[in-house]
Design a protein around this motif. Structure first.
Motif, PDB file in Angstrom:
ATOM      1  N   TRP A 109       0.828  -1.388   0.004  1.00  0.00           N
ATOM      2  CA  TRP A 109      -0.170   0.121  -0.213  1.00  0.00           C
ATOM      3  C   TRP A 109       0.809   1.212  -0.049  1.00  0.00           C
ATOM      4  CZ3 TRP A 109      -4.877  -0.069  -1.355  1.00  0.00           C
ATOM      5  CH2 TRP A 109      -5.778  -1.294  -1.015  1.00  0.00           C
ATOM      6  N   ARG A 142      -5.298  -2.757  -6.433  1.00  0.00           N
ATOM      7  CA  ARG A 142      -6.501  -2.650  -5.695  1.00  0.00           C
ATOM      8  C   ARG A 142      -6.422  -1.132  -5.042  1.00  0.00           C
ATOM      9  NH1 ARG A 142      -5.751  -5.945  -0.638  1.00  0.00           N
ATOM     10  NH2 ARG A 142      -3.442  -6.179  -1.582  1.00  0.00           N
ATOM     11  N   ILE A 144      -8.059   2.286  -2.529  1.00  0.00           N
ATOM     12  CA  ILE A 144      -8.969   2.818  -1.393  1.00  0.00           C
ATOM     13  C   ILE A 144      -9.507   4.042  -1.895  1.00  0.00           C
ATOM     14  CG2 ILE A 144      -9.090   3.540   0.910  1.00  0.00           C
ATOM     15  CD1 ILE A 144      -8.189   0.561   0.772  1.00  0.00           C
ATOM     16  N   ASP A 175      -7.299  -0.302   5.933  1.00  0.00           N
ATOM     17  CA  ASP A 175      -8.476  -1.136   6.173  1.00  0.00           C
ATOM     18  C   ASP A 175      -8.772  -1.505   4.793  1.00  0.00           C
ATOM     19  OD1 ASP A 175     -10.997  -2.219   6.716  1.00  0.00           O
ATOM     20  OD2 ASP A 175     -12.063  -0.356   7.137  1.00  0.00           O
ATOM     21  N   GLU A 176      -8.301  -2.853   4.662  1.00  0.00           N
ATOM     22  CA  GLU A 176      -8.194  -3.285   3.334  1.00  0.00           C
ATOM     23  C   GLU A 176      -9.757  -3.734   3.012  1.00  0.00           C
ATOM     24  OE1 GLU A 176      -5.519  -6.020   2.073  1.00  0.00           O
ATOM     25  OE2 GLU A 176      -3.837  -5.156   3.390  1.00  0.00           O
ATOM     26  N   SER A 177     -10.747  -3.754   3.894  1.00  0.00           N
ATOM     27  CA  SER A 177     -12.315  -4.235   3.637  1.00  0.00           C
ATOM     28  C   SER A 177     -12.795  -3.193   2.723  1.00  0.00           C
ATOM     29  CB  SER A 177     -12.894  -4.347   4.972  1.00  0.00           C
ATOM     30  OG  SER A 177     -13.138  -3.225   5.646  1.00  0.00           O
ATOM     31  N   THR A 178     -12.134  -1.883   2.756  1.00  0.00           N
ATOM     32  CA  THR A 178     -12.848  -0.996   1.823  1.00  0.00           C
ATOM     33  C   THR A 178     -12.114  -0.899   0.472  1.00  0.00           C
ATOM     34  OG1 THR A 178     -11.239   1.080   2.439  1.00  0.00           O
ATOM     35  CG2 THR A 178     -13.131   0.617   3.782  1.00  0.00           C
ATOM     36  N   GLU A 180     -11.161  -1.437  -3.380  1.00  0.00           N
ATOM     37  CA  GLU A 180     -11.706  -2.185  -4.905  1.00  0.00           C
ATOM     38  C   GLU A 180     -10.758  -2.490  -5.700  1.00  0.00           C
ATOM     39  OE1 GLU A 180     -14.416   0.988  -6.412  1.00  0.00           O
ATOM     40  OE2 GLU A 180     -15.486   1.326  -4.508  1.00  0.00           O
ATOM     41  N   HIS A 181     -11.100  -3.775  -6.352  1.00  0.00           N
ATOM     42  CA  HIS A 181     -10.101  -4.156  -7.300  1.00  0.00           C
ATOM     43  C   HIS A 181     -10.286  -3.421  -8.554  1.00  0.00           C
ATOM     44  CE1 HIS A 181     -10.455  -7.644  -4.636  1.00  0.00           C
ATOM     45  NE2 HIS A 181      -9.063  -7.778  -4.938  1.00  0.00           N
TER      46      HIS A 181
END
Length: 289
Positions: A109, A142, A144, A175-178, A180-181
């Motif tokens: 990141w 990915r 954010i 916070d990788e849950s947010t 998008e690929h």
């Protein structure tokens, strides 16, 4: 004009800091570009002019490799970049990112613009073009969403050997849950802002993951650390005379272009490797004389 972004795509870029699935080349054209890249790898496996080919692919390859310069001038790409940045465009850098199948290579990141010495300008973007199938399985980028609205944040240098970034730099606490690929088919591209948090995972597919990143800037961008920087004018004019203009390579690995490559790298290395606690191998300036 054919190739320009529509209003929804422009809004997505400004709202999220990225937009994916844009057309750059046909699948046939992408396959041809890939073939030409892999031919260079086969023909120059031991490097050239005193430089490892990986360095030339990753740092200012458009100064020595006509193929990379030509791709960055493609009208279909420039029309869409102009929808975001306007009619006057320069290419600051062209880089190839290659992940072999089944390897652990990642991109952590990070924000691109952290070490570029250009401040927090909005007058730049990266066009990332897929020359192979860049699926989720293959380790696509990915993003954010909205992270480009942040300032430049702190990065830690890891110098991880599996990290494709020059110094293994990374942002902690994402916070990788947010995320998008940005999966891409061969010939498609994405645009992202230099402050957008982005990363990519290992290539778990059976094929190489090959992408070409072109860094576009406007004449209004300034290199704050080293004074005027080098760039290739690809559309419009530089009325502000804020850059040292490059014409692009005369031919593949031409000796005069190698000398210019060394001059540009010597100029940029101080900024690109600033505050690094270890050796940034990608920016080694020594080469054959």
């Amino acid at each position: 004009m054919v190739g320009t972004l529509d209003a929804a795509q422009i809004k997505t870029y400004h709202d999220k800091g990225f937009v994916a699935g844009l057309p750059a080349f046909t699948s046939t054209e992408a396959a041809d570009l890939r073939h030409r890249v892999e031919a260079l790898e086969a023909d120059h496996a031991d490097g050239t002019a005193g430089y490892d080919l990986n360095q030339l692919f990753r740092v200012n390859g458009h100064l020595l490799i006509p193929l990379l310069a030509d791709v960055s001038r493609s009208p279909a790409i420039l029309d869409q970049v102009a929808s975001i940045l306007g009619p006057d465009l320069l290419v600051w850098s062209v880089e190839l990112f290659i992940k072999e199948p089944g390897t652990q290579s990642i991109v952590s990141w990070h924000q691109d613009i952290t070490y570029w010495g250009m401040g927090e300008t909005d007058e730049e973007l990266t066009a990332w073009i897929a020359l192979s199938d860049v699926s989720v399985q293959a380790g696509c980028m990915r993003f954010i969403p909205g992270s480009h609205k942040n300032a430049i944040v702190a990065h830690e240098d890891t110098f991880d050997e599996d990290n494709l970034l020059s110094r293994g730099q990374e942002i902690a606490g994402i916070d990788e849950s947010t995320a998008e690929h940005g999966a891409l088919s061969p010939g498609q591209m994405s645009f992202h802002h230099g402050r957008t948090f982005h990363a990519s995972s290992p290539n778990n597919s059976d094929d190489r993951r090959i992408g070409l990143a072109i860094r576009y800037v406007t004449p209004g961008v300034r290199q704050s650390a080293q004074g005027r920087d080098y760039a290739m004018l690809v559309r419009g004019m530089d009325k502000e005379n804020g850059w040292i203009h490059l014409a692009g390579p005369q031919r593949l690995f031409d000796p005069e272009d190698v000398a210019l490559y060394r001059e540009v790298l010597n100029h940029q290395t101080t900024t690109l490797a600033a505050d690094a606690e270890g050796m940034v191998d990608l920016y080694k300036t020594e080469g054959a004389t």
